[in-house]
Design an enzyme around this catalytic site. Structure first.
Site, PDB file in Angstrom:
ATOM      1  N   TYR A 188      33.299  58.297  12.840  1.00 41.83           N
ATOM      2  CA  TYR A 188      32.560  58.396  14.100  1.00 41.83           C
ATOM      3  C   TYR A 188      31.466  59.440  13.909  1.00 41.83           C
ATOM      4  O   TYR A 188      31.731  60.521  13.385  1.00 41.83           O
ATOM      5  CB  TYR A 188      33.512  58.825  15.216  1.00 41.83           C
ATOM      6  CG  TYR A 188      32.981  58.625  16.614  1.00 41.83           C
ATOM      7  CD1 TYR A 188      33.204  57.427  17.284  1.00 41.83           C
ATOM      8  CD2 TYR A 188      32.280  59.629  17.270  1.00 41.83           C
ATOM      9  CE1 TYR A 188      32.730  57.236  18.573  1.00 41.83           C
ATOM     10  CE2 TYR A 188      31.806  59.443  18.558  1.00 41.83           C
ATOM     11  CZ  TYR A 188      32.044  58.249  19.206  1.00 41.83           C
ATOM     12  OH  TYR A 188      31.572  58.056  20.474  1.00 41.83           O
ATOM     13  N   SER A 202      42.008  48.517  27.922  1.00 45.57           N
ATOM     14  CA  SER A 202      41.553  49.851  27.527  1.00 45.57           C
ATOM     15  C   SER A 202      41.098  50.612  28.767  1.00 45.57           C
ATOM     16  O   SER A 202      40.906  50.027  29.832  1.00 45.57           O
ATOM     17  CB  SER A 202      40.384  49.731  26.541  1.00 45.57           C
ATOM     18  OG  SER A 202      39.243  49.223  27.209  1.00 45.57           O
ATOM     19  N   VAL A 212      38.240  51.873  29.308  1.00 48.75           N
ATOM     20  CA  VAL A 212      36.939  51.320  29.711  1.00 48.75           C
ATOM     21  C   VAL A 212      37.146  49.968  30.394  1.00 48.75           C
ATOM     22  O   VAL A 212      36.583  49.698  31.455  1.00 48.75           O
ATOM     23  CB  VAL A 212      36.008  51.155  28.490  1.00 48.75           C
ATOM     24  CG1 VAL A 212      34.750  50.393  28.867  1.00 48.75           C
ATOM     25  CG2 VAL A 212      35.637  52.521  27.918  1.00 48.75           C
ATOM     26  N   ARG A 264      45.686  41.462  24.143  1.00 53.98           N
ATOM     27  CA  ARG A 264      46.596  40.950  23.119  1.00 53.98           C
ATOM     28  C   ARG A 264      47.929  40.555  23.741  1.00 53.98           C
ATOM     29  O   ARG A 264      48.364  41.167  24.724  1.00 53.98           O
ATOM     30  CB  ARG A 264      46.833  42.023  22.051  1.00 53.98           C
ATOM     31  CG  ARG A 264      45.681  42.147  21.089  1.00 53.98           C
ATOM     32  CD  ARG A 264      45.962  43.205  20.061  1.00 53.98           C
ATOM     33  NE  ARG A 264      46.094  44.518  20.703  1.00 53.98           N
ATOM     34  CZ  ARG A 264      46.461  45.609  20.065  1.00 53.98           C
ATOM     35  NH1 ARG A 264      46.764  45.553  18.775  1.00 53.98           N
ATOM     36  NH2 ARG A 264      46.543  46.761  20.692  1.00 53.98           N
ATOM     37  N   ARG A 272      51.892  40.611  24.062  1.00 55.81           N
ATOM     38  CA  ARG A 272      52.767  41.786  23.892  1.00 55.81           C
ATOM     39  C   ARG A 272      54.057  41.542  24.670  1.00 55.81           C
ATOM     40  O   ARG A 272      54.112  40.652  25.521  1.00 55.81           O
ATOM     41  CB  ARG A 272      52.062  43.035  24.416  1.00 55.81           C
ATOM     42  CG  ARG A 272      51.779  42.980  25.917  1.00 55.81           C
ATOM     43  CD  ARG A 272      50.832  44.084  26.314  1.00 55.81           C
ATOM     44  NE  ARG A 272      49.508  43.839  25.768  1.00 55.81           N
ATOM     45  CZ  ARG A 272      48.634  44.794  25.434  1.00 55.81           C
ATOM     46  NH1 ARG A 272      48.956  46.036  25.613  1.00 55.81           N
ATOM     47  NH2 ARG A 272      47.454  44.493  24.962  1.00 55.81           N
ATOM     48  N   TYR A 281      31.080  48.211  22.301  1.00 61.09           N
ATOM     49  CA  TYR A 281      31.295  49.667  22.412  1.00 61.09           C
ATOM     50  C   TYR A 281      32.493  50.102  21.587  1.00 61.09           C
ATOM     51  O   TYR A 281      32.910  51.257  21.636  1.00 61.09           O
ATOM     52  CB  TYR A 281      31.446  50.085  23.874  1.00 61.09           C
ATOM     53  CG  TYR A 281      32.672  49.529  24.572  1.00 61.09           C
ATOM     54  CD1 TYR A 281      32.666  48.233  25.078  1.00 61.09           C
ATOM     55  CD2 TYR A 281      33.830  50.285  24.732  1.00 61.09           C
ATOM     56  CE1 TYR A 281      33.788  47.712  25.716  1.00 61.09           C
ATOM     57  CE2 TYR A 281      34.951  49.776  25.366  1.00 61.09           C
ATOM     58  CZ  TYR A 281      34.918  48.481  25.855  1.00 61.09           C
ATOM     59  OH  TYR A 281      36.031  47.962  26.482  1.00 61.09           O
ATOM     60  N   GLY A 282      33.070  49.180  20.814  1.00 64.46           N
ATOM     61  CA  GLY A 282      34.190  49.526  19.966  1.00 64.46           C
ATOM     62  C   GLY A 282      34.493  48.372  19.037  1.00 64.46           C
ATOM     63  O   GLY A 282      33.902  47.297  19.162  1.00 64.46           O
ATOM     64  N   MET A 329      38.097  47.604  17.698  1.00 61.59           N
ATOM     65  CA  MET A 329      39.514  47.894  17.480  1.00 61.59           C
ATOM     66  C   MET A 329      40.121  47.041  16.360  1.00 61.59           C
ATOM     67  O   MET A 329      41.089  47.456  15.727  1.00 61.59           O
ATOM     68  CB  MET A 329      40.309  47.667  18.778  1.00 61.59           C
ATOM     69  CG  MET A 329      39.832  48.487  19.959  1.00 61.59           C
ATOM     70  SD  MET A 329      40.015  50.271  19.736  1.00 61.59           S
ATOM     71  CE  MET A 329      41.728  50.474  20.231  1.00 61.59           C
ATOM     72  N   LYS A 361      47.790  55.284  27.779  1.00 60.11           N
ATOM     73  CA  LYS A 361      46.893  56.394  27.467  1.00 60.11           C
ATOM     74  C   LYS A 361      47.714  57.666  27.294  1.00 60.11           C
ATOM     75  O   LYS A 361      48.575  57.977  28.114  1.00 60.11           O
ATOM     76  CB  LYS A 361      45.903  56.534  28.629  1.00 60.11           C
ATOM     77  CG  LYS A 361      45.055  57.770  28.655  1.00 60.11           C
ATOM     78  CD  LYS A 361      43.957  57.794  27.619  1.00 60.11           C
ATOM     79  CE  LYS A 361      42.919  56.712  27.803  1.00 60.11           C
ATOM     80  NZ  LYS A 361      41.964  56.670  26.660  1.00 60.11           N
TER      81      LYS A 361
END
Lengths: 386, 386
Positions: free
Chosen positions: B87, B198, B200, B220, B222, B292-293, B295, B380
């Site tokens: 990063y 997430s 976000v 995903r 789960r 923005y990511g 993963m 989180k």
């Protein structure tokens, strides 16, 4: 014995005699050599589905129309994609021998041979192009509405120049617009491109050079690489590399030195795939990748971090959309602007199928050339049918 | 015996006694439990390179500074990326035990514990956040310049809400800006997103719902999928799917029906990889993919035809860049706007390392949690250190 695909010729009167013997109707015989189209009934590999077919000449044009004869019609990569069925454009349809067929070809230089009674501003002998896309330009005689044709300036152009540059509604406009619509470039700025020997790529090099914009160009390695590199350098290319150079880490260092005053903010892509991904390492922050083709048939694959941290923007350009979004006046202005650049025509070969004695022979010769095109490395092919 | 990572507690006086017996200096003992930082000396896998280390409390603050105690500091995905060294941000440095170390953490809710003699507008007990990124928020006591802290509104916030929403300079601003800076969305428009659970993603769902914008969300599969789907629906998600649904061809048909009035023009991506490629089939013309990511740790791979013929535009968003490009006034306005949304805090777990008897035990517990985070699916995590 190998036939050279571009230089054979057959004496027309011998063809005429043969056809007569074969029992063709007189009208068909009279035009058999001069009146052909390259057609397909189903999408597929062009070297398999395209065929050359003779047809009767159209009757005299309606009052608002003109009859034209296509003199030279390029085979562009996008035309190939239309035949493959992977290009979002509907090819022209016509009835041939009681069968619905598609006629290939989007661009072509045509000559007016007969003018409808109410048509103004066009006369026999004028050079024109179709204002409409997918006009089925791989054919000899055709009738077009006068409002759908654009007249070219008289007497100043060679046939090849007209067919590849002035009459080209796709390649030079694509090059010009990609250089102007995404990033504001000023003298001394840099542009990165792949497929640099494509018709668009060569136009990019020339237009950029006239404006003092430097280009870093990538081409595939090939037997006549030196010749190609010299040719692109003569057009104004600042640097030319093969994709092999991307595995040399010192390249990025060199590019960084050259562009230190002005990091690269525009990359033009007609290839995609891993080499294109590798090229993005040469870009500066806030760059735009503009794609107009995917010759590798692979996706455009980019590290997400480029988007997030280097603010990369990946977009596409399609000249057809540009035409839809711009007025007739804007289109004409673009054509005038391009004419002023006096671009050099691309290296080309004329495939004259009008000299073939039969549709079968013409089809075979076309397919031989299509196989060669599929392998790449060839010159731009211009079809002559009538 | 398995230790539950979040609920252990040790009676502080027992810890004190243990440390005393081990021969720690008094000042170190007094603060051993309350004064720790999560540090690393080299980039790498967080579960291997991060460690918890006690340190002496800072001396009284300089006249222009305040001493703060961080109460709760989130572990965000980007913090993990900083530790991994992937990063582009430089983590805070400090000297601990004669060694230069990096302190992790970019966000955190802090409380003022001592005020420098010349500081105005801040008093003991105020809740503040660091205005500077990479403040090393995974630590207990720290001294900050008064001009580098932002005071939170008094008495209206829960500790968790302050740490995850109000004090969050990253996640809710990222959600808000991505919904506003790329496509002009009006009521009834649709947004497509992945990683919808997430921090976000959850903020995107809520902000969109308040504005009458509909969301199609991917998560995903789960074990507790129903729970997650209900939770996102309660936040205002219009539809929630797992990526498995992308292999069902009827999905595209359904999406087309739902969005027929307003084809999807915005897709938010924090995953990349093949599932993200598949999601792009659901987009309308002229859409923007904003990343923005990543993963999945895979690239963003897109068919070039999407760019050319559907006029797709792929871009990235980085809240740090937004801060660089916007004035202090604009930043404050954004924070006020976000406060008005009264976003629901994400599901979270508090990892209280202040209760661990030794740095070694605290390090072990942290690493257990980091391994669990690496597997995904967790809530989180909010760090409490002192």
């Amino acid at each position: 014995m190998l036939r050279h695909p571009f230089t054979r010729s057959v004496r027309p009167n011998r063809v005429y005699a043969k056809l007569k013997l074969a029992g063709f109707a007189t009208s068909a015989i009279r035009n058999a050599v001069a009146n052909r189209a390259v057609v397909f009934t189903a999408n597929g590999n062009p070297a398999e589905v395209l065929r050359v077919q003779s047809y009767d000449p159209p009757s005299s044009p309606a009052p608002d129309s003109v009859q034209v004869r296509f003199r030279l019609s390029p085979i562009n990569p996008s035309d190939i994609n239309v035949v493959q069925g992977v290009y979002p454009a509907t090819p022209m349809k016509m009835q041939l021998g009681g069968e619905d067929v598609h006629v290939g070809g989007n661009e072509g230089l045509a000559e007016v041979v007969e003018v409808g009674s109410e048509v103004q501003g066009l006369k026999k002998g004028d050079w024109v192009i179709s204002a409409k896309p997918q006009a089925g330009t791989w054919s000899s005689f055709r009738t077009l509405r006068a409002e759908d044709v654009i007249k070219l300036p008289e007497g100043r152009l060679s046939e090849v120049n007209a067919a590849t540059i002035t009459a080209s509604t796709v390649n030079p406009p694509t090059a010009y617009n990609m250089l102007h619509e995404f990033v504001h470039l000023k003298e001394g700025d840099w542009v990165l491109q792949n497929g640099a020997n494509s018709a668009v790529g060569q136009a990019v090099i020339q237009i950029a050079a006239r404006k003092g914009i430097k280009t870093i160009n990538f081409v595939r390695n090939r037997p006549d690489l030196d010749h190609l590199m010299n040719q692109l350098a003569q057009l104004g290319a600042t640097h030319v590399f093969t994709y092999d150079a991307l595995s040399d880490k010192s390249l990025a260092k060199h590019v960084k030195q050259w562009t230190s005053e002005s990091p690269i903010r525009l990359m033009l892509n007609c290839v995609s795939g891993p080499d294109t991904t590798a090229m993005t390492r040469l870009l500066g922050d806030n760059a735009h990748i503009v794609s107009y083709g995917a010759m590798s048939k692979k996706p455009l694959s980019l590290p997400t971090s480029l988007f997030i941290f280097k603010n990369l923007c990946a977009q596409g350009f399609w000249q057809s959309r540009w035409y839809q979004q711009h007025s007739r006046q804007e289109r004409e202005n673009l054509m005038k602007t391009l004419a002023d650049f006096k671009l050099k025509e691309p290296e080309h070969e004329i495939l004259d199928l009008s000299t073939e004695s039969s549709d079968e022979a013409a089809t075979q010769r076309l397919r031989d050339v299509l196989v060669k095109m599929e392998e790449g490395f060839g010159k731009k092919v211009l079809l002559r049918l009538g």
